[in-house]
Design a protein around this motif. Structure first.
Motif, mmCIF file in Angstrom:
data_model
loop_
_atom_site.group_PDB
_atom_site.id
_atom_site.type_symbol
_atom_site.label_atom_id
_atom_site.label_comp_id
_atom_site.label_asym_id
_atom_site.label_seq_id
_atom_site.Cartn_x
_atom_site.Cartn_y
_atom_site.Cartn_z
ATOM 1 N N GLU A 151 35.927 21.192 24.671
ATOM 2 C CA GLU A 151 35.776 22.613 24.988
ATOM 3 C C GLU A 151 34.365 22.908 25.493
ATOM 4 O OE1 GLU A 151 39.011 24.051 21.592
ATOM 5 O OE2 GLU A 151 36.852 24.036 21.171
ATOM 6 N N LEU A 152 33.371 22.295 24.855
ATOM 7 C CA LEU A 152 31.991 22.490 25.296
ATOM 8 C C LEU A 152 31.794 21.938 26.705
ATOM 9 C CD1 LEU A 152 29.190 23.528 24.510
ATOM 10 C CD2 LEU A 152 28.708 21.279 23.520
ATOM 11 N N GLN A 153 32.413 20.801 27.003
ATOM 12 C CA GLN A 153 32.339 20.258 28.359
ATOM 13 C C GLN A 153 32.920 21.228 29.374
ATOM 14 O OE1 GLN A 153 34.407 16.531 28.023
ATOM 15 N NE2 GLN A 153 32.522 15.339 27.856
ATOM 16 N N GLY A 154 34.040 21.855 29.031
ATOM 17 C CA GLY A 154 34.637 22.826 29.942
ATOM 18 C C GLY A 154 33.718 23.997 30.210
ATOM 19 N N VAL A 155 33.061 24.504 29.163
ATOM 20 C CA VAL A 155 32.143 25.631 29.318
ATOM 21 C C VAL A 155 30.952 25.230 30.188
ATOM 22 C CG1 VAL A 155 30.564 27.168 28.102
ATOM 23 C CG2 VAL A 155 32.837 26.736 27.154
ATOM 24 N N VAL A 156 30.373 24.067 29.905
ATOM 25 C CA VAL A 156 29.204 23.619 30.667
ATOM 26 C C VAL A 156 29.586 23.354 32.130
ATOM 27 C CG1 VAL A 156 27.509 21.769 30.910
ATOM 28 C CG2 VAL A 156 28.016 22.705 28.649
ATOM 29 N N ALA A 157 30.756 22.752 32.360
ATOM 30 C CA ALA A 157 31.202 22.521 33.738
ATOM 31 C C ALA A 157 31.387 23.846 34.474
ATOM 32 C CB ALA A 157 32.510 21.733 33.738
ATOM 33 N N HIS A 158 31.881 24.850 33.786
ATOM 34 C CA HIS A 158 32.013 26.193 34.359
ATOM 35 C C HIS A 158 30.647 26.719 34.802
ATOM 36 C CE1 HIS A 158 33.641 30.434 34.386
ATOM 37 N NE2 HIS A 158 32.362 30.694 34.156
ATOM 38 N N GLU A 159 29.631 26.548 33.963
ATOM 39 C CA GLU A 159 28.296 27.039 34.304
ATOM 40 C C GLU A 159 27.679 26.229 35.439
ATOM 41 O OE1 GLU A 159 27.429 29.830 33.279
ATOM 42 O OE2 GLU A 159 29.057 29.964 31.828
ATOM 43 N N PHE A 160 27.945 24.929 35.485
ATOM 44 C CA PHE A 160 27.437 24.119 36.600
ATOM 45 C C PHE A 160 28.044 24.591 37.923
ATOM 46 C CE2 PHE A 160 25.282 21.328 33.815
ATOM 47 C CZ PHE A 160 24.473 20.504 34.584
ATOM 48 N N SER A 161 29.284 25.063 37.881
ATOM 49 C CA SER A 161 29.890 25.588 39.094
ATOM 50 C C SER A 161 29.089 26.777 39.615
ATOM 51 C CB SER A 161 31.334 26.016 38.808
ATOM 52 O OG SER A 161 31.889 26.685 39.925
ATOM 53 N N ALA A 170 38.392 26.813 24.733
ATOM 54 C CA ALA A 170 37.194 27.616 24.479
ATOM 55 C C ALA A 170 37.511 29.106 24.600
ATOM 56 C CB ALA A 170 36.093 27.216 25.458
ATOM 57 N N LEU A 171 38.289 29.478 25.607
ATOM 58 C CA LEU A 171 38.650 30.880 25.784
ATOM 59 C C LEU A 171 39.527 31.378 24.637
ATOM 60 C CD1 LEU A 171 39.352 30.775 29.631
ATOM 61 C CD2 LEU A 171 37.449 31.931 28.514
ATOM 62 N N LYS A 172 40.422 30.505 24.168
ATOM 63 C CA LYS A 172 41.275 30.887 23.034
ATOM 64 C C LYS A 172 40.433 31.128 21.778
ATOM 65 C CE LYS A 172 45.171 28.161 24.800
ATOM 66 N NZ LYS A 172 45.968 26.933 24.624
ATOM 67 N N LYS A 173 39.460 30.276 21.563
ATOM 68 C CA LYS A 173 38.616 30.447 20.374
ATOM 69 C C LYS A 173 37.776 31.714 20.460
ATOM 70 C CE LYS A 173 38.347 25.739 18.590
ATOM 71 N NZ LYS A 173 37.494 24.571 18.269
ATOM 72 N N ILE A 174 37.389 32.089 21.655
ATOM 73 C CA ILE A 174 36.656 33.351 21.810
ATOM 74 C C ILE A 174 37.539 34.510 21.346
ATOM 75 C CG2 ILE A 174 35.771 34.993 23.523
ATOM 76 C CD1 ILE A 174 34.663 32.603 25.073
ATOM 77 N N GLY A 175 38.820 34.472 21.766
ATOM 78 C CA GLY A 175 39.730 35.543 21.377
ATOM 79 C C GLY A 175 39.976 35.608 19.883
#
Length: 678
Positions: free
Chosen positions: A170-180, A278-283
């Motif tokens: 999940e952290l990788q997904g968030v960081v990859a989103h920010e790198f975009s 990650a988005l699910k955990k935010i909710g």
């Protein structure tokens, strides 16, 4: 849409943003003029003969008054915007620190912070970019952001809740989103929005001050207090009217970019369940993604998820609803569950893939070792077309492999300001020793060691002697990754320390009276990551965007590539002509090797950076064609191409298939006795 199309769109969006800003200023001038006309008409109401129609009140103002209003409002907004942009001139660092962030690149304090740093470093190495500064916000919310003007000053911010509540996938997904966001030009746009909206908001703030002044003012003149109150209330309405429309624009732009960044993160990690989880955990998290920092609202459009409470039925929402984002990533999601992603085959086999990549890097038999030259060239061209700033999962795995396989002493040195300087010195010396005859290697290395004892700080020199044996046994393929890892630690040097370090690097490169292009490439990557705009002074005297100047600079880069690993002028001439043909440039004589001075090369790179985004792929492919004209595409050649791509602001990821055919470097590369290398 690829990186170059994103960059071209970012340029158009910047123009659109300026146009919308001026439209807002014109609107505010018009509203202010009406307000002043109404105040003037109100003061004349006691005169029965006064015409109270709007057109009459506007006519009574006169053009001089209207012009004065326009100049005053424009000056207030412009100065306030420039002041805020000046405050944000440090880029991402200014935003991270204003939100209470703490940099962890040098000293992560616990395993969660170390894991977060590892994830960011893996992403950077996989994409061929300097490692950004990583900041931790002491906030229980699950959120993140990327901020900066360019890749060189970018930072990634992660909340405490993000690094502790999310799994590694999940952290990788968030960081990859920010790198975009880092790659696609979103960061610069975000900072400009902050500055311009601050200029519009300042009118409302002035009105608030006047309101407070009317409340606390003393004296018998009630009419004066009433006038002050009326002016203040009017300015508040005017200011927040502009802010209303500004926030609408900001929100609409931000929502669409979040979908694009989600899609890029999935392409990078090949794991849609990671970012969806990650988005699910935010909710489901009690704190959600709402940040507690006092000025969090100013940067609301920069976050991974909404950092504020939604208002006005989502009209000002800077992010799409969580349900909408999750549904795009996980169509089978029913809106329930614990939010934990199911391990994917890619994640489950990650360690084995990484081991295979490391084996290839050390010359083992891999998929690339038996490939033909043409197949390798096609893969390089494919990377230029589709993977610049958009690395694939295979390159992501390679980034993890590189980080895992770097010797621990070198990895530790890269995170300490003293040791990082020693590591860079060692990389330059080790690299220089790879060219020329054995006698030249020994003489050059000894000259550099003697020089280093004279110019280096004693503590740095001690670190250098500790690292030298490890560097001697480390593959040359780690040169660029190690430099990228050193960037955050070297950024923490005081200005005077940095200038001394830079002078020492240049002296080491000149120790034998010449600077080879391979040394120049490493130096340029280092300075490109440490200095915001190291080339601005080199373009003096050249009209920005001049097509002829850019074409000449491109031809000079092709000439440099043609001479890079070729002693024969005729062979270099054929390579040069192949590159010019690929770039569709008019035939030109090939400059002699003696004419390839590094001062001219530095200037050519500075001018070539102004090549339009949609034309940069052609330049990079022409450079690849020129470099590969001798029929060999090995690790050295690709690293040189990656270094030049970095200087052109086109982060090029490593190519696994090209690591297995590295050959010893030939002599005969462009040199100069008086290279500036600065």
């Amino acid at each position: 849409m690829n990186f170059f199309e994103y960059q071209d769109r970012a340029r158009r969006n910047s123009t659109l943003l300026i146009a919308l800003f001026f439209a807002a200023v014109v609107g505010l001038v018009a509203i202010t003029t009406l307000f002043v006309a109404m105040l003037t008409g109100y003061s004349d109401l006691r005169n029965p003969a006064t015409d109270t129609s709007l057109m009459s009140m506007l006519g009574n103002l006169g053009w001089d008054t209207i012009a004065g209003i326009a100049i005053t409002i424009t000056a207030i907004i412009g100065l306030a915007s420039l002041f805020r942009l000046r405050q944000l001139s440090a880029g991402g660092q200014a935003i991270a620190e204003s939100l209470g962030g703490r940099k962890i690149n040098i000293s992560p304090q616990n395993p969660a912070e170390q894991r977060a740093l590892n994830v960011v470093e893996e992403m950077a190495l996989a994409s061929g970019t300097p490692v950004p500064d990583v900041y931790i916000l002491e906030d229980d919310a699950i959120n993140a952001f990327a901020a900066g003007y360019a890749q060189g000053d970018a930072v990634v911010g992660l909340t405490r809740g993000c690094i502790e509540q999310l799994s590694r996938d999940e952290l990788q997904g968030v960081v990859a989103h920010e790198f975009s966001h880092i790659f696609n030009g979103d960061m610069r746009m975000n900072l400009r929005i902050v500055g311009l909206l601050h200029g519009i908001l300042i009118i409302g703030l002035l009105g608030s001050w006047l309101l407070r002044g009317s409340y606390w003012s003393s004296g018998r003149d009630n009419r004066g207090r009433a006038a002050l109150f009326g002016i203040g209330a009017g300015l508040v309405v005017i200011g927040y009217t502009g802010t209303f429309f500004g926030n609408l624009i900001k929100s609409a732009v931000s929502r669409q970019r979040e979908y694009l960044a989600d899609a890029s993160a999935v392409q990078f990690t090949r794991n849609s369940r990671g970012i969806a989880g990650a988005l699910k955990k935010i909710g489901q998290h009690s704190g959600g993604s709402r940040l507690q920092a006092a000025n969090a609202s100013e940067f609301s459009h920069m976050y991974f998820a909404s950092g504020l409470k939604s208002s006005l039925l989502g009209l000002f929402a800077t992010h799409p609803p969580l349900d909408a984002r999750i549904s795009r990533l996980d169509p089978q999601w029913s809106g329930s569950g614990d939010g934990s992603p199911t391990p994917t085959p890619a994640a489950a086999t990650l360690r084995g893939d990484a081991a295979a990549q490391v084996s290839q890097m050390h010359g083992g038999t891999g998929s690339g070792s038996g490939e033909s030259y043409q197949a390798r060239l096609e893969k390089v061209l494919e990377v230029v077309d589709n993977n610049i700033a958009q690395p694939t999962h295979q390159q992501h795995v390679l980034g993890q492999a590189i980080l895992a396989d770097i010797p621990a002493p070198l990895k530790a040195a890269a995170h300490d300001p003293f040791s990082a300087r020693a590591l860079v010195y060692g990389l330059l010396m080790d690299h220089a020793s790879n060219s020329g005859s054995s006698e030249e290697q020994c003489a050059h290395r000894e000259a550099q060691r003697t020089l280093l004892t004279q110019i280096a700080h004693p503590a740095v020199l001690r670190e250098f002697h500790k690292l030298a044996p490890v560097l001697a046994s480390t593959s040359q393929h780690y040169r660029l990754p190690l430099i990228d890892l050193c960037i955050p630690a070297l950024k923490s040097l005081a200005p005077q320390q940095f200038q001394i370090f830079k002078r020492n690097v240049i002296k080491l490169l000149r120790a034998d009276g010449k600077v080879e292009i391979w040394e120049w490439a490493l130096y340029r990557v280092l300075m490109h990551g440490l200095e915001t705009n190291p080339d601005q002074h080199r373009k003096l005297g050249n009209r920005k965007g001049s097509s002829q100047a850019i074409a000449d600079a491109q031809q000079f880069l092709l000439a440099t590539m043609a001479h890079a690993d070729c002693d024969n002028y005729l062979h270099a001439k054929r390579a040069f002509e192949a590159g010019c043909s690929a770039l569709k440039l008019s035939p030109a004589p090939l400059p002699a090797r003696a004419d390839i001075s590094l001062q001219r090369l530095d200037k050519a790179v500075a001018i070539a950076r102004d090549t339009s985004p949609l034309h940069k792929p052609g330049l990079l492919k022409a450079l690849a064609t020129t470099l590969a004209h001798d029929g060999v595409i090995g690790g050295n050649e690709v690293e040189l191409l990656r270094a030049l791509a970095d200087c052109l602001d086109c982060p090029m990821p490593p190519i696994p298939e090209c690591f297995t055919s590295a050959r010893p470097q030939a002599g005969g590369v462009p040199t100069t006795e008086t290279a500036s290398a600065s």
